[in-house]
Design a protein around this motif. Structure first.
Motif, PDB file in Angstrom:
ATOM      1  N   GLY A   1      12.057 -11.571  16.529  1.00 53.09           N
ATOM      2  CA  GLY A   1      11.408 -10.524  15.782  1.00 53.09           C
ATOM      3  C   GLY A   1      10.894 -11.018  14.443  1.00 53.09           C
ATOM      4  N   GLY A   2      11.678 -11.863  13.733  1.00 56.82           N
ATOM      5  CA  GLY A   2      11.231 -12.386  12.467  1.00 56.82           C
ATOM      6  C   GLY A   2      10.819 -13.839  12.556  1.00 56.82           C
TER       7      GLY A   2
ATOM      8  N   VAL B   1      -0.747 -12.431  13.949  1.00 57.39           N
ATOM      9  CA  VAL B   1       0.226 -13.080  14.829  1.00 57.39           C
ATOM     10  C   VAL B   1      -0.177 -14.523  15.100  1.00 57.39           C
ATOM     11  CG1 VAL B   1       1.322 -13.022  17.094  1.00 57.39           C
ATOM     12  CG2 VAL B   1       0.911 -10.887  15.860  1.00 57.39           C
ATOM     13  N   LEU B   2      -1.453 -14.765  15.383  1.00 55.29           N
ATOM     14  CA  LEU B   2      -1.909 -16.125  15.657  1.00 55.29           C
ATOM     15  C   LEU B   2      -1.732 -17.023  14.436  1.00 55.29           C
ATOM     16  CD1 LEU B   2      -5.124 -15.211  17.657  1.00 55.29           C
ATOM     17  CD2 LEU B   2      -3.108 -16.360  18.588  1.00 55.29           C
ATOM     18  N   VAL B   3      -2.025 -16.501  13.260  1.00 48.61           N
ATOM     19  CA  VAL B   3      -1.811 -17.275  12.031  1.00 48.61           C
ATOM     20  C   VAL B   3      -0.330 -17.569  11.853  1.00 48.61           C
ATOM     21  CG1 VAL B   3      -1.916 -17.175   9.513  1.00 48.61           C
ATOM     22  CG2 VAL B   3      -3.900 -16.489  10.866  1.00 48.61           C
TER      23      VAL B   3
ATOM     24  N   PRO C   1       3.444  -2.280  12.530  1.00 44.93           N
ATOM     25  CA  PRO C   1       4.435  -2.342  13.610  1.00 44.93           C
ATOM     26  C   PRO C   1       3.911  -2.962  14.891  1.00 44.93           C
ATOM     27  CG  PRO C   1       4.508  -0.200  12.522  1.00 44.93           C
ATOM     28  CD  PRO C   1       3.306  -0.902  11.984  1.00 44.93           C
ATOM     29  N   ALA C   2       2.657  -2.694  15.230  1.00 48.75           N
ATOM     30  CA  ALA C   2       2.112  -3.244  16.473  1.00 48.75           C
ATOM     31  C   ALA C   2       2.082  -4.770  16.427  1.00 48.75           C
ATOM     32  CB  ALA C   2       0.715  -2.695  16.736  1.00 48.75           C
ATOM     33  N   ALA C   3       1.704  -5.338  15.286  1.00 50.95           N
ATOM     34  CA  ALA C   3       1.677  -6.799  15.153  1.00 50.95           C
ATOM     35  C   ALA C   3       3.087  -7.370  15.228  1.00 50.95           C
ATOM     36  CB  ALA C   3       1.000  -7.193  13.842  1.00 50.95           C
ATOM     37  N   ARG C   4       4.046  -6.686  14.621  1.00 52.86           N
ATOM     38  CA  ARG C   4       5.421  -7.168  14.695  1.00 52.86           C
ATOM     39  C   ARG C   4       5.933  -7.101  16.135  1.00 52.86           C
ATOM     40  NH1 ARG C   4       5.607  -4.259   9.806  1.00 52.86           N
ATOM     41  NH2 ARG C   4       6.632  -2.462  10.764  1.00 52.86           N
ATOM     42  N   GLY C   5       5.569  -6.033  16.838  1.00 55.60           N
ATOM     43  CA  GLY C   5       5.955  -5.931  18.244  1.00 55.60           C
ATOM     44  C   GLY C   5       5.315  -7.014  19.088  1.00 55.60           C
ATOM     45  N   LEU C   6       4.048  -7.305  18.798  1.00 53.89           N
ATOM     46  CA  LEU C   6       3.352  -8.362  19.533  1.00 53.89           C
ATOM     47  C   LEU C   6       4.013  -9.712  19.271  1.00 53.89           C
ATOM     48  CD1 LEU C   6       0.932  -9.096  21.350  1.00 53.89           C
ATOM     49  CD2 LEU C   6      -0.389  -9.472  19.263  1.00 53.89           C
TER      50      LEU C   6
END
Length: 315
Positions: free
Chosen positions: A98-99, A149-151, A108-113
């Motif tokens: 998660g982290g 997320v990619l970064v 939240p969506a990016a953290r979930g992804l």
């Protein structure tokens, strides 16, 4: 409470799991939504979300779903305290991912992804991307969901040398999602925009994002893809006569200004040449080349070219 309740899709995106996983946890272990308004689907409350977060954390650590559900059905605050005191057996720091992928201030969506990517959960990755594309469009999906997320994956890889498998999986999922978007819109008419990576440049996802964004607004394009030799690029421009060329460079190593100079000297010089990507340095660009700040600006410039051509050929 009703304002705080979430749909199954919203919960799945926050947790980085597939909606089908939530259904399974509901049907088998009773970890379903508890709020019900007559005439509406049941919604997940903050307490429901807390239980599901515990379920996700424990199953990610290898705890059996039945055992994880038993813990999750206890009061979430008490479980969190118990797990924190349990020597890390059920909740080792950061191990569930998660982290593990930094996403900055993304939502939240990016953290979930990011969580789904760390678990190599292709179904959850695809579901999150598809939902966000449908709800927000290509540019917002890229800037607010995918790019952070990619970064983050790139930063973690640069620091540790790890996450190669994560990068490959999420890149494939992103590429497939953008290809599906382009096929869904399938703009007609002449291909006015030529998209190409610089010579030896292998990072093509941002260019694929632009392709999908162009399709979304009805602009046809040609995509040459990664690692296009300069001679081949100039030949493609000469043969097709595009109104605009976007040349992507991710690193300084591939951002040779000579490629831009060659495009400016092409027999059928494009109206607009865009040097896109962080590889290009503004002080090295030849006159007549534009460096867009981001995907939205690149799309806006392409739309302006399309509109200008439409006006010049109109009645």
């Amino acid at each position: 409470m009703a304002d705080e309740a979430l749909s199954a899709g919203a919960v799945a995106r926050r947790l980085g799991v597939a909606v089908t996983t939530l259904r399974t946890w509901h049907q088998r272990y009773g970890l379903g939504p508890s709020e019900h308004v007559p005439g509406h689907h049941r919604r997940y409350t903050p307490a429901d979300l807390a239980r599901l977060e515990i379920m996700r954390r424990l199953t990610a650590e290898g705890v059996s779903p039945a055992e994880a559900a038993r813990w999750a059905r206890q009061a979430p605050n008490q479980v969190a305290a118990d797990v924190a005191r349990n020597g890390g057996r059920l909740r080792p720091p950061q191990r569930d991912g998660g982290g593990s992928i930094p996403v900055g201030r993304a939502g939240p969506a990016a953290r979930g992804l990011a969580r789904a990517a760390m678990r190599l959960d292709a179904a959850a990755i695809n579901e999150t991307i598809a939902h966000t594309l449908a709800a927000s469009g290509v540019v917002a999906t890229w800037e607010n969901l995918l790019r952070p997320v990619l970064v983050g994956v790139g930063e973690r890889h640069a620091a540790t040398g790890a996450l190669v498998e994560v990068e490959h999986l999420i890149s494939r999922c992103v590429s497939e999602a953008f290809a599906a978007t382009s096929r869904a819109y399938a703009p007609t008419g002449p291909a006015r925009i030529l998209l190409s990576c610089a010579d030896e440049e292998q990072h093509s996802l941002p260019l694929e994002a632009l392709a999908a964004a162009l399709a979304e607004v009805g602009i046809s394009y040609r995509m040459l893809g990664a690692r296009v030799p300069l001679a081949a690029l100039v030949e493609a421009v000469t043969r097709t006569g595009p109104a605009a060329v976007v040349l992507w460079s991710h690193t300084r190593a591939t951002a040779d200004p000579a490629q831009l100079v060659a495009l400016l000297a092409a027999p059928r010089r494009p109206l607009l040449i865009l040097a896109a990507g962080p590889g290009w340095q503004a002080d090295t660009l030849p006159a007549g080349v534009v460096r867009p700040f981001d995907l939205a600006e690149a799309l806006s410039l392409a739309v302006a070219v399309r509109d200008s051509l439409d006006q010049s050929t109109g009645p």
